[in-house]
Design a protein around this motif. Structure first.
Motif, PDB file in Angstrom:
ATOM      1  N   THR A  45     -50.488  70.167  61.143  1.00  0.00           N
ATOM      2  CA  THR A  45     -49.883  68.844  60.710  1.00  0.00           C
ATOM      3  C   THR A  45     -48.418  68.793  60.489  1.00  0.00           C
ATOM      4  O   THR A  45     -47.854  69.769  60.469  1.00  0.00           O
ATOM      5  CB  THR A  45     -50.583  68.580  59.073  1.00  0.00           C
ATOM      6  N   SER A  46     -47.788  67.721  60.268  1.00  0.00           N
ATOM      7  CA  SER A  46     -46.361  67.534  60.223  1.00  0.00           C
ATOM      8  C   SER A  46     -46.058  68.232  58.952  1.00  0.00           C
ATOM      9  O   SER A  46     -46.614  67.781  58.067  1.00  0.00           O
ATOM     10  CB  SER A  46     -46.136  66.176  60.463  1.00  0.00           C
ATOM     11  N   GLY A  47     -45.047  68.952  58.956  1.00  0.00           N
ATOM     12  CA  GLY A  47     -44.773  69.673  57.755  1.00  0.00           C
ATOM     13  C   GLY A  47     -45.483  71.107  57.493  1.00  0.00           C
ATOM     14  O   GLY A  47     -45.158  71.783  56.442  1.00  0.00           O
ATOM     15  N   SER A  48     -46.445  71.410  58.465  1.00  0.00           N
ATOM     16  CA  SER A  48     -47.192  72.844  58.018  1.00  0.00           C
ATOM     17  C   SER A  48     -46.017  73.949  58.485  1.00  0.00           C
ATOM     18  O   SER A  48     -45.301  73.783  59.167  1.00  0.00           O
ATOM     19  CB  SER A  48     -48.122  72.868  59.328  1.00  0.00           C
ATOM     20  N   THR A  49     -46.292  75.019  57.661  1.00  0.00           N
ATOM     21  CA  THR A  49     -45.638  75.996  57.968  1.00  0.00           C
ATOM     22  C   THR A  49     -46.670  77.070  58.654  1.00  0.00           C
ATOM     23  O   THR A  49     -47.861  77.415  58.368  1.00  0.00           O
ATOM     24  CB  THR A  49     -45.188  76.819  56.716  1.00  0.00           C
ATOM     25  N   ILE A  50     -46.339  77.624  59.834  1.00  0.00           N
ATOM     26  CA  ILE A  50     -47.153  78.252  60.734  1.00  0.00           C
ATOM     27  C   ILE A  50     -46.762  79.511  61.289  1.00  0.00           C
ATOM     28  O   ILE A  50     -45.296  79.868  61.021  1.00  0.00           O
ATOM     29  CB  ILE A  50     -47.596  77.307  61.963  1.00  0.00           C
ATOM     30  N   LEU A  91     -41.778  76.027  60.296  1.00  0.00           N
ATOM     31  CA  LEU A  91     -41.887  74.846  59.840  1.00  0.00           C
ATOM     32  C   LEU A  91     -42.308  73.723  60.951  1.00  0.00           C
ATOM     33  O   LEU A  91     -41.240  73.755  62.076  1.00  0.00           O
ATOM     34  CB  LEU A  91     -40.934  74.050  59.050  1.00  0.00           C
ATOM     35  N   VAL A  92     -43.102  73.059  61.061  1.00  0.00           N
ATOM     36  CA  VAL A  92     -43.403  72.045  62.425  1.00  0.00           C
ATOM     37  C   VAL A  92     -42.817  70.756  61.610  1.00  0.00           C
ATOM     38  O   VAL A  92     -43.381  70.098  60.888  1.00  0.00           O
ATOM     39  CB  VAL A  92     -45.127  72.004  62.437  1.00  0.00           C
ATOM     40  N   ASP A  93     -41.973  70.259  62.552  1.00  0.00           N
ATOM     41  CA  ASP A  93     -41.091  69.095  62.084  1.00  0.00           C
ATOM     42  C   ASP A  93     -41.541  68.160  63.289  1.00  0.00           C
ATOM     43  O   ASP A  93     -41.082  68.357  64.220  1.00  0.00           O
ATOM     44  CB  ASP A  93     -39.780  69.511  62.264  1.00  0.00           C
ATOM     45  N   SER A  94     -41.730  66.917  62.666  1.00  0.00           N
ATOM     46  CA  SER A  94     -42.010  66.054  63.767  1.00  0.00           C
ATOM     47  C   SER A  94     -41.635  64.292  63.167  1.00  0.00           C
ATOM     48  O   SER A  94     -41.631  64.505  61.983  1.00  0.00           O
ATOM     49  CB  SER A  94     -43.574  65.751  64.353  1.00  0.00           C
ATOM     50  N   ASP A  95     -41.779  63.557  63.879  1.00  0.00           N
ATOM     51  CA  ASP A  95     -41.637  62.102  63.696  1.00  0.00           C
ATOM     52  C   ASP A  95     -42.818  61.617  62.870  1.00  0.00           C
ATOM     53  O   ASP A  95     -42.564  60.404  62.049  1.00  0.00           O
ATOM     54  CB  ASP A  95     -41.160  61.162  64.671  1.00  0.00           C
ATOM     55  N   SER A  96     -43.889  62.154  62.929  1.00  0.00           N
ATOM     56  CA  SER A  96     -44.997  61.754  62.068  1.00  0.00           C
ATOM     57  C   SER A  96     -44.871  61.915  60.442  1.00  0.00           C
ATOM     58  O   SER A  96     -44.337  62.898  60.258  1.00  0.00           O
ATOM     59  CB  SER A  96     -46.296  62.546  62.702  1.00  0.00           C
ATOM     60  N   THR A 100     -49.811  64.494  58.657  1.00  0.00           N
ATOM     61  CA  THR A 100     -50.517  63.953  59.844  1.00  0.00           C
ATOM     62  C   THR A 100     -51.035  65.049  60.879  1.00  0.00           C
ATOM     63  O   THR A 100     -49.778  65.814  61.196  1.00  0.00           O
ATOM     64  CB  THR A 100     -49.668  62.733  60.374  1.00  0.00           C
ATOM     65  N   ALA A 101     -51.948  64.943  61.361  1.00  0.00           N
ATOM     66  CA  ALA A 101     -52.229  66.157  62.649  1.00  0.00           C
ATOM     67  C   ALA A 101     -51.199  65.586  63.698  1.00  0.00           C
ATOM     68  O   ALA A 101     -50.985  64.562  64.017  1.00  0.00           O
ATOM     69  CB  ALA A 101     -53.682  65.744  62.907  1.00  0.00           C
ATOM     70  N   ILE A 102     -50.782  66.630  64.364  1.00  0.00           N
ATOM     71  CA  ILE A 102     -49.960  66.834  65.440  1.00  0.00           C
ATOM     72  C   ILE A 102     -50.786  66.393  66.591  1.00  0.00           C
ATOM     73  O   ILE A 102     -51.796  67.208  66.849  1.00  0.00           O
ATOM     74  CB  ILE A 102     -49.111  68.133  65.632  1.00  0.00           C
ATOM     75  N   ALA A 103     -50.525  65.550  67.325  1.00  0.00           N
ATOM     76  CA  ALA A 103     -51.324  64.977  68.396  1.00  0.00           C
ATOM     77  C   ALA A 103     -50.822  65.992  69.893  1.00  0.00           C
ATOM     78  O   ALA A 103     -49.977  66.217  69.715  1.00  0.00           O
ATOM     79  CB  ALA A 103     -51.037  63.652  68.790  1.00  0.00           C
ATOM     80  N   CYS A 104     -51.908  65.995  70.722  1.00  0.00           N
ATOM     81  CA  CYS A 104     -51.377  66.647  71.744  1.00  0.00           C
ATOM     82  C   CYS A 104     -50.583  65.605  72.658  1.00  0.00           C
ATOM     83  O   CYS A 104     -50.746  64.403  72.387  1.00  0.00           O
ATOM     84  CB  CYS A 104     -52.710  66.778  72.667  1.00  0.00           C
ATOM     85  N   GLY A 105     -49.361  66.184  73.023  1.00  0.00           N
ATOM     86  CA  GLY A 105     -48.461  65.516  73.891  1.00  0.00           C
ATOM     87  C   GLY A 105     -47.337  65.303  72.991  1.00  0.00           C
ATOM     88  O   GLY A 105     -46.196  64.663  73.367  1.00  0.00           O
ATOM     89  N   GLN A 107     -43.995  65.686  70.600  1.00  0.00           N
ATOM     90  CA  GLN A 107     -42.782  66.553  70.434  1.00  0.00           C
ATOM     91  C   GLN A 107     -42.608  66.738  69.084  1.00  0.00           C
ATOM     92  O   GLN A 107     -42.756  66.104  68.324  1.00  0.00           O
ATOM     93  CB  GLN A 107     -41.844  65.875  71.289  1.00  0.00           C
ATOM     94  N   VAL A 108     -42.335  68.181  68.887  1.00  0.00           N
ATOM     95  CA  VAL A 108     -42.316  68.512  67.665  1.00  0.00           C
ATOM     96  C   VAL A 108     -40.808  69.525  67.779  1.00  0.00           C
ATOM     97  O   VAL A 108     -40.452  70.040  68.869  1.00  0.00           O
ATOM     98  CB  VAL A 108     -43.226  69.579  67.277  1.00  0.00           C
TER      99      VAL A 108
END
Length: 163
Positions: A45-50, A91-96, A100-105, A107-108
């Protein structure tokens, strides 16, 4: 130019504080990683630490805070066998919206949690070791920081434990 990033997300079940990183149950020695992810926590998800791992070599993507001596002269990105290093977390940074789950396609940006540098790629610099396209840690922000999530098996979102 397209850069293929062949690492997969690992669950953080091997750590004492795994629950802090989201929805994992303690794993037993004989239990598969995909069996320990609780329902509702299957997706990145957006904001996940992976952590990103290369499964065949059992290494993690790491930003050791050592700069390239050539090319961009930014921080070198490597793969390392030390699974416990804090330099392995991204950290997963996205506009979502956060969570929110990161959609296939989608950009992060992947931001190293230890240094706050973005995982960055240069089409005009080659790695001094492999000769392939250079990947670095960048303390700025530009289009070289954007990574497109590509999923396998016609999935709709980036699922943990899958490339």
């Amino acid at each position: 130019m397209r850069f293929v990033f062949a690492f997969v997300l690992l669950a953080t079940v091997h750590y004492t504080q795994a629950s802090l990183f989201g929805g994992t149950k303690p794993a037993t020695k004989d239990q598969a990683l995909d069996d320990v992810i609780e329902e509702g926590w299957e997706y990145v998800t957006s904001g996940s630490t992976i952590k990103l791992a290369h499964v065949k070599s059992d290494t993690r993507l790491v930003l050791p805070q050592v700069s390239y001596g050539t090319g961009s002269q930014q921080q070198a990105v490597t793969a390392h066998t030390d699974a416990s290093s804090t330099k392995n977390f991204w950290l997963v940074d996205s506009d979502s919206p956060r969570g929110t789950a990161i959609a296939c396609g989608e950009q992060v940006r992947l931001v190293n949690s230890d240094s706050s540098h973005n995982l960055h790629s240069h089409s005009n610099h080659k790695s001094p070791i492999s000769g392939a396209q250079e990947v670095s840690g960048f303390d700025g922000r530009d289009s070289g920081d954007l990574w497109t999530v590509e999923c396998l098996k016609d999935k709709k979102a980036w699922k943990r434990l899958e490339p």
